[in-house]
Motif scaffolding. Structure first.
Motif, PDB file in Angstrom:
ATOM      1  N   SER A   9      -8.350  -4.037  -0.836  1.00 22.06           N
ATOM      2  CA  SER A   9      -7.646  -4.891   0.143  1.00 22.06           C
ATOM      3  C   SER A   9      -8.095  -4.603   1.569  1.00 22.06           C
ATOM      4  O   SER A   9      -7.740  -5.332   2.494  1.00 22.06           O
ATOM      5  CB  SER A   9      -6.140  -4.638   0.042  1.00 22.06           C
ATOM      6  OG  SER A   9      -5.889  -3.249   0.232  1.00 22.06           O
ATOM      7  N   GLY A  11     -10.697  -3.747   4.952  1.00 19.66           N
ATOM      8  CA  GLY A  11     -11.809  -4.474   5.564  1.00 19.66           C
ATOM      9  C   GLY A  11     -13.119  -4.225   4.837  1.00 19.66           C
ATOM     10  O   GLY A  11     -13.823  -5.168   4.454  1.00 19.66           O
ATOM     11  N   ILE A  12     -13.458  -2.964   4.623  1.00 23.75           N
ATOM     12  CA  ILE A  12     -14.709  -2.652   3.915  1.00 23.75           C
ATOM     13  C   ILE A  12     -14.545  -2.894   2.410  1.00 23.75           C
ATOM     14  O   ILE A  12     -15.461  -3.371   1.742  1.00 23.75           O
ATOM     15  CB  ILE A  12     -15.161  -1.206   4.213  1.00 23.75           C
ATOM     16  CG1 ILE A  12     -15.488  -1.056   5.702  1.00 23.75           C
ATOM     17  CG2 ILE A  12     -16.376  -0.824   3.375  1.00 23.75           C
ATOM     18  CD1 ILE A  12     -15.795   0.368   6.158  1.00 23.75           C
ATOM     19  N   ARG A  32      -2.941  -1.082  -4.123  1.00 23.28           N
ATOM     20  CA  ARG A  32      -1.532  -0.812  -4.433  1.00 23.28           C
ATOM     21  C   ARG A  32      -0.787  -2.145  -4.607  1.00 23.28           C
ATOM     22  O   ARG A  32      -1.284  -3.215  -4.197  1.00 23.28           O
ATOM     23  CB  ARG A  32      -0.899   0.043  -3.347  1.00 23.28           C
ATOM     24  CG  ARG A  32      -0.948  -0.517  -1.950  1.00 23.28           C
ATOM     25  CD  ARG A  32      -0.245   0.411  -0.976  1.00 23.28           C
ATOM     26  NE  ARG A  32      -0.694   0.179   0.401  1.00 23.28           N
ATOM     27  CZ  ARG A  32      -0.248   0.851   1.446  1.00 23.28           C
ATOM     28  NH1 ARG A  32       0.677   1.786   1.276  1.00 23.28           N
ATOM     29  NH2 ARG A  32      -0.697   0.599   2.656  1.00 23.28           N
ATOM     30  N   SER A  35      -0.376  -4.562  -1.609  1.00 22.59           N
ATOM     31  CA  SER A  35      -1.555  -4.997  -0.851  1.00 22.59           C
ATOM     32  C   SER A  35      -1.669  -6.517  -0.817  1.00 22.59           C
ATOM     33  O   SER A  35      -1.458  -7.189  -1.828  1.00 22.59           O
ATOM     34  CB  SER A  35      -2.840  -4.456  -1.501  1.00 22.59           C
ATOM     35  OG  SER A  35      -2.934  -3.073  -1.371  1.00 22.59           O
ATOM     36  N   GLY A  74      -8.373   4.532   3.157  1.00 20.00           N
ATOM     37  CA  GLY A  74      -8.228   5.199   4.452  1.00 20.00           C
ATOM     38  C   GLY A  74      -6.758   5.151   4.826  1.00 20.00           C
ATOM     39  O   GLY A  74      -5.942   4.628   4.070  1.00 20.00           O
ATOM     40  N   ARG A  76      -3.520   3.831   6.677  1.00 16.82           N
ATOM     41  CA  ARG A  76      -2.933   2.722   7.418  1.00 16.82           C
ATOM     42  C   ARG A  76      -2.084   3.332   8.519  1.00 16.82           C
ATOM     43  O   ARG A  76      -1.363   4.304   8.276  1.00 16.82           O
ATOM     44  CB  ARG A  76      -2.040   1.867   6.513  1.00 16.82           C
ATOM     45  CG  ARG A  76      -2.795   0.915   5.623  1.00 16.82           C
ATOM     46  CD  ARG A  76      -3.330  -0.272   6.374  1.00 16.82           C
ATOM     47  NE  ARG A  76      -3.936  -1.248   5.477  1.00 16.82           N
ATOM     48  CZ  ARG A  76      -4.855  -2.128   5.851  1.00 16.82           C
ATOM     49  NH1 ARG A  76      -5.295  -2.149   7.099  1.00 16.82           N
ATOM     50  NH2 ARG A  76      -5.342  -2.990   4.990  1.00 16.82           N
ATOM     51  N   ARG A 191     -18.641  -3.695   9.458  1.00 22.04           N
ATOM     52  CA  ARG A 191     -18.122  -3.296   8.135  1.00 22.04           C
ATOM     53  C   ARG A 191     -19.070  -3.774   7.030  1.00 22.04           C
ATOM     54  O   ARG A 191     -19.261  -3.098   6.023  1.00 22.04           O
ATOM     55  CB  ARG A 191     -16.717  -3.873   7.922  1.00 22.04           C
ATOM     56  CG  ARG A 191     -15.653  -3.161   8.756  1.00 22.04           C
ATOM     57  CD  ARG A 191     -14.275  -3.799   8.567  1.00 22.04           C
ATOM     58  NE  ARG A 191     -13.236  -2.988   9.182  1.00 22.04           N
ATOM     59  CZ  ARG A 191     -12.934  -3.022  10.493  1.00 22.04           C
ATOM     60  NH1 ARG A 191     -13.580  -3.835  11.313  1.00 22.04           N
ATOM     61  NH2 ARG A 191     -11.988  -2.238  10.981  1.00 22.04           N
TER      62      ARG A 191
HETATM   63  N1  LIG Z   1     -11.792   1.691  12.699  1.00 15.63           N
HETATM   64  C1  LIG Z   1     -12.922   2.318  12.968  1.00 15.63           C
HETATM   65  O1  LIG Z   1     -13.596   2.060  13.975  1.00 15.63           O
HETATM   66  C2  LIG Z   1     -13.421   3.375  12.020  1.00 15.63           C
HETATM   67  C3  LIG Z   1     -14.547   4.111  12.343  1.00 15.63           C
HETATM   68  C4  LIG Z   1     -15.056   5.036  11.426  1.00 15.63           C
HETATM   69  C5  LIG Z   1     -14.422   5.224  10.204  1.00 15.63           C
HETATM   70  N2  LIG Z   1     -13.294   4.509   9.906  1.00 15.63           N
HETATM   71  C6  LIG Z   1     -12.706   4.738   8.575  1.00 15.63           C
HETATM   72  O2  LIG Z   1     -13.087   3.682   7.731  1.00 15.63           O
HETATM   73  C7  LIG Z   1     -12.043   3.420   6.813  1.00 15.63           C
HETATM   74  C8  LIG Z   1     -12.208   2.042   6.200  1.00 15.63           C
HETATM   75  O3  LIG Z   1     -12.138   1.054   7.212  1.00 15.63           O
HETATM   76  P1  LIG Z   1     -11.399  -0.336   6.915  1.00 15.63           P
HETATM   77  O4  LIG Z   1     -11.490  -1.137   8.157  1.00 15.63           O
HETATM   78  O5  LIG Z   1     -11.916  -0.909   5.632  1.00 15.63           O
HETATM   79  O6  LIG Z   1      -9.899   0.195   6.691  1.00 15.63           O
HETATM   80  P2  LIG Z   1      -8.596  -0.621   6.243  1.00 15.63           P
HETATM   81  O7  LIG Z   1      -8.841  -2.098   6.361  1.00 15.63           O
HETATM   82  O8  LIG Z   1      -7.454  -0.031   6.990  1.00 15.63           O
HETATM   83  O9  LIG Z   1      -8.454  -0.268   4.666  1.00 15.63           O
HETATM   84  C9  LIG Z   1      -7.809   0.868   4.196  1.00 15.63           C
HETATM   85  C10 LIG Z   1      -7.582   0.729   2.709  1.00 15.63           C
HETATM   86  O10 LIG Z   1      -6.827   1.874   2.250  1.00 15.63           O
HETATM   87  C11 LIG Z   1      -5.674   1.408   1.556  1.00 15.63           C
HETATM   88  N3  LIG Z   1      -4.516   2.283   1.703  1.00 15.63           N
HETATM   89  C12 LIG Z   1      -4.059   2.878   2.838  1.00 15.63           C
HETATM   90  N4  LIG Z   1      -2.936   3.575   2.563  1.00 15.63           N
HETATM   91  C13 LIG Z   1      -2.678   3.391   1.240  1.00 15.63           C
HETATM   92  C14 LIG Z   1      -1.655   3.863   0.354  1.00 15.63           C
HETATM   93  N5  LIG Z   1      -0.674   4.654   0.779  1.00 15.63           N
HETATM   94  N6  LIG Z   1      -1.708   3.471  -0.946  1.00 15.63           N
HETATM   95  C15 LIG Z   1      -2.725   2.677  -1.385  1.00 15.63           C
HETATM   96  N7  LIG Z   1      -3.715   2.205  -0.598  1.00 15.63           N
HETATM   97  C16 LIG Z   1      -3.700   2.559   0.705  1.00 15.63           C
HETATM   98  C17 LIG Z   1      -5.357   0.060   2.189  1.00 15.63           C
HETATM   99  O11 LIG Z   1      -4.498  -0.679   1.331  1.00 15.63           O
HETATM  100  P3  LIG Z   1      -3.394  -1.727   1.939  1.00 15.63           P
HETATM  101  O12 LIG Z   1      -4.177  -2.964   2.269  1.00 15.63           O
HETATM  102  O13 LIG Z   1      -2.447  -1.909   0.830  1.00 15.63           O
HETATM  103  O14 LIG Z   1      -2.791  -1.075   3.147  1.00 15.63           O
HETATM  104  C18 LIG Z   1      -6.761  -0.514   2.341  1.00 15.63           C
HETATM  105  O15 LIG Z   1      -7.225  -1.023   1.122  1.00 15.63           O
HETATM  106  C19 LIG Z   1     -10.794   3.606   7.687  1.00 15.63           C
HETATM  107  O16 LIG Z   1      -9.682   3.866   6.887  1.00 15.63           O
HETATM  108  C20 LIG Z   1     -11.183   4.779   8.566  1.00 15.63           C
HETATM  109  O17 LIG Z   1     -10.770   6.011   7.989  1.00 15.63           O
HETATM  110  C21 LIG Z   1     -12.789   3.604  10.785  1.00 15.63           C
END
Ligand SMILES: NC(=O)c1ccc[n+]([C@@H]2O[C@H](COP(=O)([O-])OP(=O)(O)OC[C@H]3O[C@@H](n4cnc5c(N)ncnc54)[C@H](OP(=O)(O)O)[C@@H]3O)[C@@H](O)[C@H]2O)c1
Length: 219
Positions: A9, A11-12, A32, A35, A74, A76, A191
Motif C-alpha cells: 500500500s 508509495g514504493i 494490513r 490499508s 516503513g 507511518r 520512488r
Molecule cells: N520520505 C523520504 O524522503 C525517505 C527517504 C529515505 C528513505 N525513506 C524510507 O522509505 C520508506 C518507504 O517509502 P514510502 O514512501 O514507500 O513509504 P510509505 O508510503 O509510508 O509506506 C510505508 C508502508 O509501510 C506500511 N506500514 C507502516 N506501518 C505499518 C503497520 N503498523 N502495519 C502494517 N503496515 C505498516 C504502510 O502501510 P499502510 O498503508 O497501511 O500505512 C505502507 O505500506 C519509508 O518508510 C522510509 O523509511 C523515506
C-alpha cells in the motif's frame, strides 16, 4: 520469479507491484487490513498482521515458495514528517523479526528491504546539516528504528540487500540511479527508481550490494 512484496500500500510498495508484474514476475503482495490499496488483478493481495510470523509465512508460501521477499515497510507518522514520532514505534522491530522467522521456517533466503540514506555507516556520507536535522527532529527516532531493522536483517544469516535511498520524490523513473559515496548537494531519487533498483537486484543471481546508498541527484 515468484516475489512477495510486503507493504504493497506504500508509495514504493505499489510501484514494486506494478513494475514486478510488468517485468513478468508472479506477485504475492501483503498489506494490513486497514490499508488503502487496490492492486492490479494479476497480483494476489493478502491482508493481515505484518508483525505475525504465521501471516508472513502464509504470504511467502502462498502459490508456491517465493524466490525473493521485498519489504517496502516503513513507519507511518501521525502527522507531517519530521516532527511526529512513528505511530507504532516497535513496528519495524517486530515485523523484521516476523519476516526473518517466516523466511527461515519456509526456506526462503533472499530479502531486500528499504532503510534510508544516513542510517548506519552511511551517516558518514551525508552533509553535516542533515545530520543535525536528524538529531534535532523526530527523525532521530525513525533513524534509530531503521538502524535496528538493518542490524536484525544483517545478523539474520539470510542473503540481504538493504537499500538506503536519498530523499524520495514522486517524479517518473529516470533510470539514472547511482550508489553515492558522498553527498554533495540536494540528494533525491524518485520512488519509481528505488522500485526498479530493487527489482534489478532481485533479478541478479546474487545481490551485488549489501547496503547501497542510492540516489539520482546530489552524489
Ligand atoms: N520520505 C523520504 O524522503 C525517505 C527517504 C529515505 C528513505 N525513506 C524510507 O522509505 C520508506 C518507504 O517509502 P514510502 O514512501 O514507500 O513509504 P510509505 O508510503 O509510508 O509506506 C510505508 C508502508 O509501510 C506500511 N506500514 C507502516 N506501518 C505499518 C503497520 N503498523 N502495519 C502494517 N503496515 C505498516 C504502510 O502501510 P499502510 O498503508 O497501511 O500505512 C505502507 O505500506 C519509508 O518508510 C522510509 O523509511 C523515506
Amino acid at each position: 520469479m515468484k516475489l512477495a512484496i510486503l507493504g504493497a500500500s506504500g508509495g514504493i510498495g505499489r510501484l514494486l507491484v506494478e513494475q514486478a508484474l510488468a517485468r513478468g514476475h508472479e506477485v504475492t503482495a501483503a498489506a494490513r487490513g486497514s490499508s488503502q490499496v487496490t492492486l492490479p488483478p494479476k497480483a494476489t493481495l493478502l491482508r493481515g498482521d505484518l508483525e505475525d510470523e504465521a501471516f508472513v509465512r502464509e504470504v511467502i508460501t502462498a502459490g508456491g515458495k517465493r524466490d525473493v521477499v521485498l519489504s517496502a515497510l516503513g513507519h507511518r507518522l501521525p502527522g507531517i514528517a519530521p516532527w511526529h514520532k512513528p505511530e507504532r514505534p516497535a513496528f519495524l522491530q517486530r515485523s523484521t523479526d516476523a519476516i526473518v522467522g517466516a523466511m527461515k521456517a519456509a526456506g526462503v533466503s533472499r530479502v531486500i528491504a528499504i532503510s534510508s540514506g544516513g542510517v548506519g555507516d552511511s551517516r558518514e556520507i551525508i552533509p553535516p546539516v542533515f545530520k543535525m536535522f536528524v538529531a534535532l527532529s523526530a527523525m532521530k527516532t525513525v533513524f534509530a528504528s531503521l538502524e535496528d531493522m538493518e542490524q536484525r536483517y544483517l545478523a539474520s544469516g539470510l542473503e540481504v540487500c538493504i537499500v538506503r535511498p536519498s530523499g524520495l520524490t514522486d517524479e517518473p523513473a529516470t533510470g539514472r540511479v547511482v550508489i553515492a559515496k558522498k553527498y554533495a548537494g540536494r540528494a533525491t531519487i524518485p520512488r519509481a527508481d528505488v522500485a526498479a533498483y530493487m527489482l534489478d537486484q532481485c533479478e541478479k543471481p546474487a545481490f551485488t550490494e549489501k547496503t547501497p546508498s542510492i540516489t539520482v541527484t546530489g552524489a
